[in-house]
Design an enzyme around this catalytic site. Structure first.
Site, PDB file in Angstrom:
ATOM      1  N   ASP A  20      95.584  27.209  50.879  1.00 10.01           N
ATOM      2  CA  ASP A  20      96.732  27.151  50.707  1.00 10.01           C
ATOM      3  C   ASP A  20      97.267  28.567  49.729  1.00 10.01           C
ATOM      4  OD1 ASP A  20      99.480  27.998  50.848  1.00 10.01           O
ATOM      5  OD2 ASP A  20     100.458  26.047  50.948  1.00 10.01           O
ATOM      6  N   HIS A 135     112.886  20.737  42.723  1.00  8.47           N
ATOM      7  CA  HIS A 135     112.988  21.245  43.896  1.00  8.47           C
ATOM      8  C   HIS A 135     112.780  19.533  45.287  1.00  8.47           C
ATOM      9  CE1 HIS A 135     111.966  24.740  43.010  1.00  8.47           C
ATOM     10  NE2 HIS A 135     111.043  24.365  42.546  1.00  8.47           N
TER      11      HIS A 135
HETATM   12  C1  X5A Z   1     108.322  23.298  40.136  1.00  4.06           C
HETATM   13  C2  X5A Z   1     107.835  24.570  40.806  1.00  4.06           C
HETATM   14  C3  X5A Z   1     107.379  26.108  42.927  1.00  4.06           C
HETATM   15  C4  X5A Z   1     107.176  25.949  44.073  1.00  4.06           C
HETATM   16  C5  X5A Z   1     107.099  27.603  44.429  1.00  4.06           C
HETATM   17  C6  X5A Z   1     106.945  27.848  45.769  1.00  4.06           C
HETATM   18  N1  X5A Z   1     107.769  25.144  42.345  1.00  4.06           N
HETATM   19  N2  X5A Z   1     106.783  29.490  46.330  1.00  4.06           N
HETATM   20  O1  X5A Z   1     107.457  25.802  39.879  1.00  4.06           O
HETATM   21 ZN    ZN Z   2     108.311  26.558  38.513  1.00  2.00          ZN
END
Ligand code: X5A
Ligand code: ZN
Length: 669
Positions: A20, A135
């Site tokens: 991935d 997130h």
């Molecule tokens: C914690 C963080 C990034 C997610 C990126 C997805 N997440 N394309 O840096």
């Molecule tokens: Zn980030």
């Protein structure tokens, strides 16, 4: 008081088991690279090491739904195919059989750090964790994040420690939409995030990541989004955002605790962020936050995918948490237009909710010269002045020269006079004191009548001794007390001595009745800033005077909106802060000013105060120079109209030369 470092090696277990390209950057080496570098730099050894514990399900339940917690718990027994199928139901997520364990350790690490700080066991700290958290939402994983580590820490701080005001600073390059959703109607949590946005064309592609998302209900104004619409944001942009936007709000909010969603994908080299800020910038961001909440700062790792850049930025953060001065910033300190546009749009969106932002004009600046002579003041000497032109070009060439000395790795603050302050003197500095220097001291004193007396001469000897130590890199900062009658002359000698020692940029912040020595060079090596009860005036870009603001709000906007932008633009090798006769500054104010001036000067701050100042004042200054947090200023009071007017006037005068003063874009005339 100390710095905690919370970690558990089990957090390296979770990893991507299939192909991935989006998720492969979130890998175990992120933690080991950071930890290895902390060890190599001797920083880990200076911290209180805490081993992370797993958070309980009750603690997870502070922000997550029971169904979601169960769903993650059940991933422990799934096979690879099932894990992959489940992961596909979320945006940019992979699950591993160890995910539940790791994610509970990540939350537990944040909670242990928080508890250590709030019980007073340590002053601050960093939790090195995987998976990241910001997130993650009430019932959803997202962007490599499973449980929202920082949000759970904030909820725990409210519930278990009874806190009422928590500031979350999310300097990760992605928008922490999870954290935003969890607190958007909660006025007890102020959430600030800057993020790569590109007008909505960057992940997570959300409308609500823009500047006009300001929270809702009771929480209006407690969500602050600063969207970066271009890549390549650098040190000047980040520092400008802190000085002109985050810190005014933060001081007005007056947090009891600062949580940092410390992602380092906003640093140079990161494949996700594509930004330009150097690792040193994170030392400055950290230092700027340490003046809040009595220095109670808990940083929790989020993103950061370039191993070198990540490791170095983590070291910068920890070193600063430990109290060391931040290394000087490289590159021109000029924020870009796109950054100023973003900062301006946030100010406009947030101004209805924050008094501290109402001081700033929300209209863009006209670059035509006619606007500079407005407000019924005499026309400025600045734009066309012959002295300034040469000085300005002198300045730009000075920046090409290397710094006088690299910042020393450890920084003893030196207090030479007040007997009741702990003296922190390197042995070789103490031993020679007062011996060979006497004749030289007398020679330096000769032109000044006020330095004829014995006590003035003694003070001068100490000052020269200390100054040499600083210029040679043996000590980083110091305090000297002078007889009130000798303050101006002592400061004059300090400047001359600095210049003769080869200093190329010397910032003098003179408070009270101290005039710029009349025969001082005008070649851009000295930036003279006088804060006293006179009218605001910029005689040249290197000679500025402003009244001492009467209220806390005015004082803060003077520091954040004038003193620090000038100081960061000038990048001095040395700062002299002189509290002269009738300086009128209260202890906490003097401490804040002195503490914040360490930033732009690599920690090299020499404070001069009058002998009859209270020992408390000397003590408080010695402590902030040593890296301790300044005491709180107390509740915010809005700046007086006069102080606001003075600041606006000076900014109008000086903005064309000192670009760090800008907080709005310039329209072409
Ligand atoms: C914690 C963080 C990034 C997610 C990126 C997805 N997440 N394309 O840096
Ligand atoms: Zn980030």
């Amino acid at each position: 008081m100390g710095t905690a470092l919370v970690y558990h090696e089990d957090m390296t277990a979770t990893r991507l088991l299939w192909d991935d390209p989006e998720c492969e950057i979130e890998r175990p080496e992120r933690l080991t690279a950071a930890l290895d570098r902390l060890r190599k730099c001797g920083l880990e050894q200076r911290c209180l090491r805490l081993s992370a514990r797993e958070a309980s399900e009750e603690e997870l339940g502070l922000v997550h739904s029971p169904e979601y917690v169960s769903l993650v718990r059940e991933t422990q027994v799934l096979g690879k195919e099932e894990l992959q199928a489940l992961s596909g139901q979320f945006d940019a997520i992979y699950f591993h059989p160890s995910t539940f364990h790791c994610a509970r350790l990540a939350v537990g690490a944040a909670l242990q750090l928080l508890d250590a700080v709030l019980t007073g066991e340590v002053q601050n700290g960093l939790a090195l964790v995987r998976p990241p958290g910001h997130h993650s939402q009430r019932a959803a994983a997202s962007g490599f994040c499973v449980f929202n580590n920082v949000a759970i820490a904030a909820a725990h701080a409210k519930q278990k420690h009874g806190l009422h005001r928590i500031l979350i600073v999310d300097w990760d390059v992605h928008h922490g939409q999870g954290t935003q959703y969890l607190f958007e109607d909660d006025p007890s949590v102020l959430y600030f995030s800057w993020h790569r946005y590109e007008h909505g064309r960057f992940w997570p592609f959300l409308r609500e990541s823009d500047a006009d998302a300001v929270g809702r209900g009771q929480g209006l104004g407690f969500t602050v989004n600063l969207p970066w619409n271009q890549v390549g944001m650098g040190n000047a942009d980040y520092v400008a955002a802190f000085l002109h936007l985050l810190l005014p709000l933060a001081f007005e909010f007056d947090p009891e605790l600062v949580l940092v969603s410390a992602g380092f994908d906003s640093a140079i080299g990161d494949p996700e962020g594509q930004m330009q800020a150097t690792p040193e910038c994170f030392a400055h961001l950290t230092q700027l936050l340490q003046v809040l909440a009595g220095g109670r700062v808990c940083a929790v790792l989020e993103g950061g995918y370039h191993l070198e850049s990540l490791a170095e930025s983590v070291c910068m953060t920890v070193q600063t948490l430990l109290g060391d001065p931040a290394p000087p910033l490289s590159g021109p300190m000029v924020p870009c237009q796109s950054a100023l546009e973003s900062i301006q749009s946030v100010c406009a969106a947030q101004a209805p909710h924050w008094k501290s932002l109402q001081l700033q004009d929300v209209t863009p600046v006209q670059t035509s010269p006619s606007t500079h002579s407005s407000e019924g003041r005499p026309p400025p000497l600045l734009p066309g002045g012959p002295v300034c032109k040469t000085a300005a070009s002198a300045l730009s060439s000075l920046f090409d020269q290397p710094c006088l000395h690299p910042a020393p790795p450890v920084c003893p603050a030196v207090a030479l006079t007040a007997p009741d302050i702990t003296l922190v003197l390197p042995p070789d500095v103490t031993q020679q004191e007062g011996s060979a220097l006497n004749e030289e001291t007398e020679a330096w004193a000769k032109p000044h009548e006020s330095l004829a007396q014995d006590e003035a001469l003694t003070a001068l000897g100490k000052l020269l001794y200390l100054l040499d130590g600083m210029l040679d890199g043996q000590v980083s900062s110091g305090i000297v007390a002078t007889p009130p009658s000798a303050a101006a002359a002592t400061l004059d000698v300090a400047i001359q001595r600095g210049l003769s020692h080869g200093a190329q940029r010397l910032l003098c912040v003179a408070l009270g009745q101290l005039d710029r020595p009349p025969d001082l060079v005008h070649d851009g090596r000295i930036l003279w800033l006088n804060i006293r009860g006179k009218e605001a005036a910029a005689l040249s870009m290197f000679q500025v005077s402003t009244p001492l603001p009467v209220l806390t709000g005015g004082f803060l906007s003077c520091i954040l909106g004038l003193v620090l932008p000038l100081a960061y633009g000038f990048q001095p090798e040395l700062v002299l802060v002189a509290l002269g006769p009738a300086h009128g500054l209260q202890g906490p104010h003097a401490a804040l000013l002195t503490s914040m001036l360490r930033g732009p000067a690599g920690g090299r701050v020499l404070a001069l105060l009058e002998e009859d100042s209270t020992p408390q004042l000397a003590g408080i200054l010695a402590r902030v120079l040593h890296g301790e947090a300044p005491p709180s200023l107390g509740p915010y009071s809005v700046a007086s109209p006069e102080d606001t007017q003075a600041l606006r006037y000076l900014r109008g005068q000086l903005e064309p030369q000192w670009k760090m003063l800008q907080c709005r874009p310039h329209l072409e005339a």
